[in-house]
Design an enzyme around this catalytic site. Structure first.
Site, PDB file in Angstrom:
ATOM      1  N   PRO A 165      36.931  33.510  43.588  1.00 25.93           N
ATOM      2  CA  PRO A 165      36.712  33.940  42.206  1.00 25.93           C
ATOM      3  C   PRO A 165      37.570  33.218  41.169  1.00 25.93           C
ATOM      4  CG  PRO A 165      37.905  35.603  43.445  1.00 25.93           C
ATOM      5  CD  PRO A 165      37.426  34.591  44.442  1.00 25.93           C
ATOM      6  N   ASN A 166      36.942  32.968  40.039  1.00 23.54           N
ATOM      7  CA  ASN A 166      37.554  32.368  38.842  1.00 23.54           C
ATOM      8  C   ASN A 166      37.821  30.865  38.977  1.00 23.54           C
ATOM      9  OD1 ASN A 166      37.721  34.849  37.287  1.00 23.54           O
ATOM     10  ND2 ASN A 166      39.279  35.477  38.774  1.00 23.54           N
ATOM     11  N   ARG A 218      40.999  27.199  32.680  1.00 23.22           N
ATOM     12  CA  ARG A 218      41.754  28.377  33.123  1.00 23.22           C
ATOM     13  C   ARG A 218      43.235  28.030  33.308  1.00 23.22           C
ATOM     14  NH1 ARG A 218      41.712  30.956  39.214  1.00 23.22           N
ATOM     15  NH2 ARG A 218      43.025  32.742  38.709  1.00 23.22           N
ATOM     16  N   TYR A 254      47.064  25.738  36.842  1.00 17.33           N
ATOM     17  CA  TYR A 254      46.017  25.219  37.733  1.00 17.33           C
ATOM     18  C   TYR A 254      45.581  23.787  37.414  1.00 17.33           C
ATOM     19  CZ  TYR A 254      45.800  30.126  39.101  1.00 17.33           C
ATOM     20  OH  TYR A 254      46.131  31.377  39.554  1.00 17.33           O
ATOM     21  N   ASN A 298      39.646  28.115  49.526  1.00 19.83           N
ATOM     22  CA  ASN A 298      40.588  28.665  48.562  1.00 19.83           C
ATOM     23  C   ASN A 298      40.034  30.042  48.196  1.00 19.83           C
ATOM     24  OD1 ASN A 298      42.195  29.485  46.506  1.00 19.83           O
ATOM     25  ND2 ASN A 298      42.104  27.562  45.342  1.00 19.83           N
ATOM     26  N   ALA A 335      42.032  34.992  44.330  1.00 21.55           N
ATOM     27  CA  ALA A 335      42.709  36.305  44.340  1.00 21.55           C
ATOM     28  C   ALA A 335      42.383  37.122  45.595  1.00 21.55           C
ATOM     29  CB  ALA A 335      42.339  37.093  43.091  1.00 21.55           C
ATOM     30  N   GLU A 350      43.479  27.228  54.743  1.00 21.51           N
ATOM     31  CA  GLU A 350      43.598  27.933  53.459  1.00 21.51           C
ATOM     32  C   GLU A 350      44.330  27.030  52.478  1.00 21.51           C
ATOM     33  OE1 GLU A 350      45.867  31.565  53.874  1.00 21.51           O
ATOM     34  OE2 GLU A 350      46.275  31.637  51.727  1.00 21.51           O
ATOM     35  N   HIS A 403      45.596  26.374  48.238  1.00 23.84           N
ATOM     36  CA  HIS A 403      45.810  26.891  46.882  1.00 23.84           C
ATOM     37  C   HIS A 403      46.327  25.768  46.015  1.00 23.84           C
ATOM     38  CE1 HIS A 403      45.337  30.990  48.288  1.00 23.84           C
ATOM     39  NE2 HIS A 403      46.084  30.641  49.321  1.00 23.84           N
ATOM     40  N   ARG A 413      55.382  32.401  42.914  1.00 23.68           N
ATOM     41  CA  ARG A 413      54.804  33.188  41.823  1.00 23.68           C
ATOM     42  C   ARG A 413      55.068  34.689  42.016  1.00 23.68           C
ATOM     43  NH1 ARG A 413      48.864  31.332  40.759  1.00 23.68           N
ATOM     44  NH2 ARG A 413      49.273  32.521  38.857  1.00 23.68           N
TER      45      ARG A 413
HETATM   46  C1  DQA Z   1      45.000  30.430  43.703  1.00 18.88           C
HETATM   47  C2  DQA Z   1      46.207  31.379  43.734  1.00 18.88           C
HETATM   48  C3  DQA Z   1      45.779  32.829  43.668  1.00 18.88           C
HETATM   49  O1  DQA Z   1      46.908  33.684  43.668  1.00 18.88           O
HETATM   50  C4  DQA Z   1      44.989  33.089  42.389  1.00 18.88           C
HETATM   51  O2  DQA Z   1      44.524  34.414  42.361  1.00 18.88           O
HETATM   52  C5  DQA Z   1      43.886  32.121  42.184  1.00 18.88           C
HETATM   53  C6  DQA Z   1      44.098  30.711  42.510  1.00 18.88           C
HETATM   54  C7  DQA Z   1      45.416  28.953  43.644  1.00 18.88           C
HETATM   55  O3  DQA Z   1      44.588  28.103  43.972  1.00 18.88           O
HETATM   56  O4  DQA Z   1      46.539  28.646  43.248  1.00 18.88           O
HETATM   57  O5  DQA Z   1      42.829  32.469  41.662  1.00 18.88           O
HETATM   58  O6  DQA Z   1      44.257  30.617  44.901  1.00 18.88           O
END
Ligand code: DQA
Length: 145
Positions: free
Chosen positions: A9-10, A17, A22, A73, A76, A97, A99, A106
């Site tokens: 998501p997002n 964003r 990011y 990825n 959240a 995984e 990120h 964080r």
């Molecule tokens: C994320 C890190 C997560 O905590 C966050 O909710 C994201 C992006 C990252 O790629 O740094 O949406 O996965």
């Protein structure tokens, strides 16, 4: 060799964003660099992004039929989704995984990953390069299996 690349998501908002966290690259930019790397490695990629946990789970289940591994990825959902973890565990495909940000630097709620225990490994903190490192790691793992 074929790999599923899953974005949670997002991540469709990348580029605009929170660029301080990011970066400025869009999701399509990231997918383009993964495509370039896949040519170098000689593997095939399938891409999917969703803001919905159920759609991500359906896609993980469908990967079992035709993919050799999953680069994910979970965004959240990393920190909350036992259902995504169970799906990865159920299909039994090797997964990595990734990120963009270093989740361990964080907020404390980001320090826990539901996914890490069922993944081969976790790569975080290198911006979009985390994805490229992740694909190399996944490719290498599957090739040497
Ligand atoms: C994320 C890190 C997560 O905590 C966050 O909710 C994201 C992006 C990252 O790629 O740094 O949406 O996965």
């Amino acid at each position: 060799m074929k790999f599923m690349v899953l974005h949670g998501p997002n991540l469709n908002l990348l580029g605009t964003r929170e660029p301080g966290i990011y970066g400025n690259q869009t999701l399509e930019d990231i997918n383009d660099s993964l495509r370039e790397l896949s040519v170098e490695l000689g593997c095939e990629l399938v891409f999917f992004q969703s803001n919905s946990e159920g759609e991500l789970i359906d896609t993980i289940q469908s990967a079992a039929q035709n993919c050799h591994g999953i680069l994910i990825n979970p965004a959240a959902y990393t920190h909350t989704s036992i259902a995504i973890r169970d799906a990865l565990s159920a299909v039994g495909l090797p997964s990595v995984e990734v990120h963009l940000s270093n989740i361990h630097h964080r907020e404390t709620f980001r320090h826990t990953s539901m996914i890490a225990p069922v993944a081969i490994g976790q790569i975080c903190g290198f911006g979009s390069y985390s994805y490229l490192l992740g694909l190399r790691a996944l490719f290498n793992f599957v090739k040497n299996k």
